[in-house]
Design a protein around this motif. Structure first.
Motif, short mmCIF file in Angstrom:
data_model
loop_
_atom_site.label_atom_id
_atom_site.label_comp_id
_atom_site.label_asym_id
_atom_site.label_seq_id
_atom_site.Cartn_x
_atom_site.Cartn_y
_atom_site.Cartn_z
N ARG A 311 0.81 -1.21 0.00
CA ARG A 311 0.00 0.00 0.00
C ARG A 311 0.85 1.27 0.00
NH1 ARG A 311 -3.12 0.81 4.77
NH2 ARG A 311 -1.17 0.16 5.77
N ALA A 312 2.17 1.15 -0.09
CA ALA A 312 3.03 2.33 0.04
C ALA A 312 2.66 3.43 -0.95
CB ALA A 312 4.49 1.93 -0.13
N ALA A 313 2.45 3.08 -2.22
CA ALA A 313 2.11 4.10 -3.22
C ALA A 313 0.74 4.71 -2.94
CB ALA A 313 2.15 3.50 -4.62
N LEU A 314 -0.21 3.90 -2.49
CA LEU A 314 -1.53 4.44 -2.12
C LEU A 314 -1.41 5.44 -0.98
CD1 LEU A 314 -4.05 1.43 -2.15
CD2 LEU A 314 -4.17 3.50 -3.55
N LEU A 315 -0.64 5.09 0.04
CA LEU A 315 -0.47 5.98 1.18
C LEU A 315 0.22 7.28 0.74
CD1 LEU A 315 0.67 3.42 3.91
CD2 LEU A 315 -1.61 4.38 3.57
N GLY A 316 1.21 7.14 -0.13
CA GLY A 316 1.91 8.34 -0.63
C GLY A 316 1.01 9.23 -1.45
N ALA A 317 0.14 8.60 -2.28
CA ALA A 317 -0.81 9.39 -3.08
C ALA A 317 -1.79 10.12 -2.18
CB ALA A 317 -1.55 8.47 -4.04
N ALA A 318 -2.23 9.45 -1.11
CA ALA A 318 -3.14 10.10 -0.16
C ALA A 318 -2.45 11.26 0.55
CB ALA A 318 -3.64 9.08 0.86
N HIS A 319 -1.18 11.07 0.89
CA HIS A 319 -0.42 12.14 1.54
C HIS A 319 -0.27 13.33 0.59
CE1 HIS A 319 2.42 13.80 4.44
NE2 HIS A 319 3.27 14.04 3.44
N ALA A 320 -0.02 13.05 -0.70
CA ALA A 320 0.10 14.13 -1.69
C ALA A 320 -1.22 14.86 -1.84
CB ALA A 320 0.55 13.56 -3.03
N ALA A 321 -2.34 14.12 -1.79
CA ALA A 321 -3.66 14.75 -1.90
C ALA A 321 -3.88 15.71 -0.74
CB ALA A 321 -4.75 13.67 -1.90
N ARG A 322 -3.51 15.28 0.45
CA ARG A 322 -3.68 16.14 1.62
C ARG A 322 -2.80 17.38 1.52
NH1 ARG A 322 -3.31 13.04 7.23
NH2 ARG A 322 -1.18 12.67 6.48
N ALA A 323 -1.60 17.21 0.98
CA ALA A 323 -0.70 18.34 0.83
C ALA A 323 -1.23 19.34 -0.20
CB ALA A 323 0.69 17.86 0.42
N VAL A 324 -1.76 18.83 -1.33
CA VAL A 324 -2.31 19.71 -2.36
C VAL A 324 -3.52 20.46 -1.83
CG1 VAL A 324 -3.52 19.74 -4.57
CG2 VAL A 324 -1.40 18.47 -4.35
N ALA A 325 -4.39 19.75 -1.10
CA ALA A 325 -5.56 20.40 -0.54
C ALA A 325 -5.19 21.49 0.46
CB ALA A 325 -6.47 19.37 0.13
N GLY A 326 -4.05 21.27 1.13
CA GLY A 326 -3.58 22.27 2.08
C GLY A 326 -2.59 23.25 1.50
N THR A 327 -2.39 23.17 0.14
CA THR A 327 -1.47 24.03 -0.60
C THR A 327 -0.06 23.98 -0.02
OG1 THR A 327 -1.95 26.04 0.67
CG2 THR A 327 -3.34 25.56 -1.26
N GLN A 328 0.38 22.79 0.41
CA GLN A 328 1.72 22.62 0.91
C GLN A 328 2.44 21.58 0.07
OE1 GLN A 328 1.38 21.38 4.97
NE2 GLN A 328 0.48 23.31 5.67
N ALA A 329 3.76 21.72 -0.04
CA ALA A 329 4.54 20.72 -0.77
C ALA A 329 4.57 19.43 0.04
CB ALA A 329 5.98 21.22 -0.99
N PRO A 330 4.37 18.26 -0.62
CA PRO A 330 4.42 17.00 0.13
C PRO A 330 5.81 16.70 0.59
CG PRO A 330 4.23 16.58 -2.23
CD PRO A 330 4.10 18.06 -2.04
#
Length: 332
Positions: A311-330
């Protein structure tokens, strides 16, 4: 709730993940055969029709170079656009990153017990990190230390030229060049790469191919058939092919570690490494990884782990989504 996806040449995994601080728990997950669908949006429509849970943001890791939120998948006839995805999902924005960049983000999010150590080394907490993943293709990514945190970046190094490191590999290169012209790392270090290595050794002899294995190669995924035959000890030819594959994997992982000065560690992701973990734990991988004169002492100190959690890539994609939504670099 985050809608996350790991898009590969063979399969696409879509999941709804619930955030719990920095961690995630999986609410629901589906796997699709990528080539059975016209594109990612078709899969997302099918997933959303089946699961009506509300999501607040979305992120996807895809096997291919991502530029300006767009990607032409490397091993799929798909073009994926983050703005189009956002419209389909009725979101303001969607994170779209390279799948190995997603894996690099996910490495620090998986349970540490899911990291199988091949070399303890002497890790540098502020050192760069490298992720290399053989699967349908060969992916590579890095995490550079910016003085405060690790920041991921993608790479298309799997399509760089293959360089042999032994006389046997010299002949392998000649064999593959006759068929493909230019020989990339992915031609050797991937699922198809294992089959190429096997075909080369078969052409050289003297070990014969068992009839039952020839039948399995015709009916099943060749890489899976070869690795199963090797790990079970049923085929000497398959075992020799897997040994050579493991040696090449170790050599390229060591090369990538030098390219990035990855004193923070090297992580083997993708679908193949966990399946052949017992062979990777043998002497061949680490010997090839460390054979980097005059810098053997440096490379020997680099930690190496297999990422056993798929699930590593899934978790990373979710982390990137949260960063984009918060306008922060992952970052990690």
């Amino acid at each position: 709730m985050i809608l996350a996806g790991d898009i590969g040449g063979t399969k696409t995994r879509i999941a709804l993940l619930e955030t719990r601080g920095r961690s995630f728990s999986t609410a629901v997950e589906e796997t699709y055969v990528s080539r059975e669908h016209a594109g990612l949006e078709d899969i997302l429509r099918a997933f959303c029709a089946r699961h009506t849970a509300r999501y607040d943001m979305a992120g996807f890791g895809i096997a291919g170079p991502v530029r300006d939120g767009r990607c032409s998948a490397t091993n799929l006839a798909w073009r994926v656009d983050s703005q189009s995805l956002a419209r389909t999902l009725a979101l303001e924005s969607v994170a779209l990153i390279n799948d190995l960049e997603a894996t690099a983000l996910g490495v620090s999010l998986v349970d540490p017990k899911q990291l199988l150590c091949l070399n303890a080394g002497d890790p540098d907490p502020a050192g760069h990190r490298a992720v290399i993943a053989a699967g349908t293709g060969l992916g590579q990514a890095g995490l550079f230390w910016n003085g405060r945190e690790h920041v991921p970046f993608g790479s298309e190094g799997g399509h760089a030229d293959y360089a042999p490191s032994s006389v046997v590999e010299d002949r392998l290169l000649v064999f593959l060049r006759a068929e493909f012209g230019r020989v990339t790392l992915e031609r050797v270090l991937s699922g198809r790469g294992l089959h190429n290595v096997y075909r080369f050794l078969k052409s050289e002899g003297p070990t014969d191919e068992p009839a039952w294995l020839a039948d399995e190669l015709a009916r099943k995924d060749p890489a899976s058939a070869i690795s199963a035959a090797a790990l079970s000890g049923r085929s000497e030819l398959a075992s020799r092919a897997l040994d050579l594959f493991v040696t090449i994997y170790g050599s390229q992982a060591g090369n990538f570690a030098l390219h990035l000065m990855a004193t923070g560690g090297v992580y083997l992701g993708g679908g193949i490494a966990p399946k052949i973990a017992s062979r990777l734990q043998g002497p061949l991988f680490l010997a090839a990884f460390c054979a980097k004169k005059p810098l053997e002492a440096l490379v020997q100190k680099i930690p190496v782990h297999i990422v056993m959690d798929d699930r590593a890539a899934l978790l990373g994609a979710a982390h990137a989504a949260r960063a984009v939504a918060g306008t922060q670099a992952p970052t990690i």
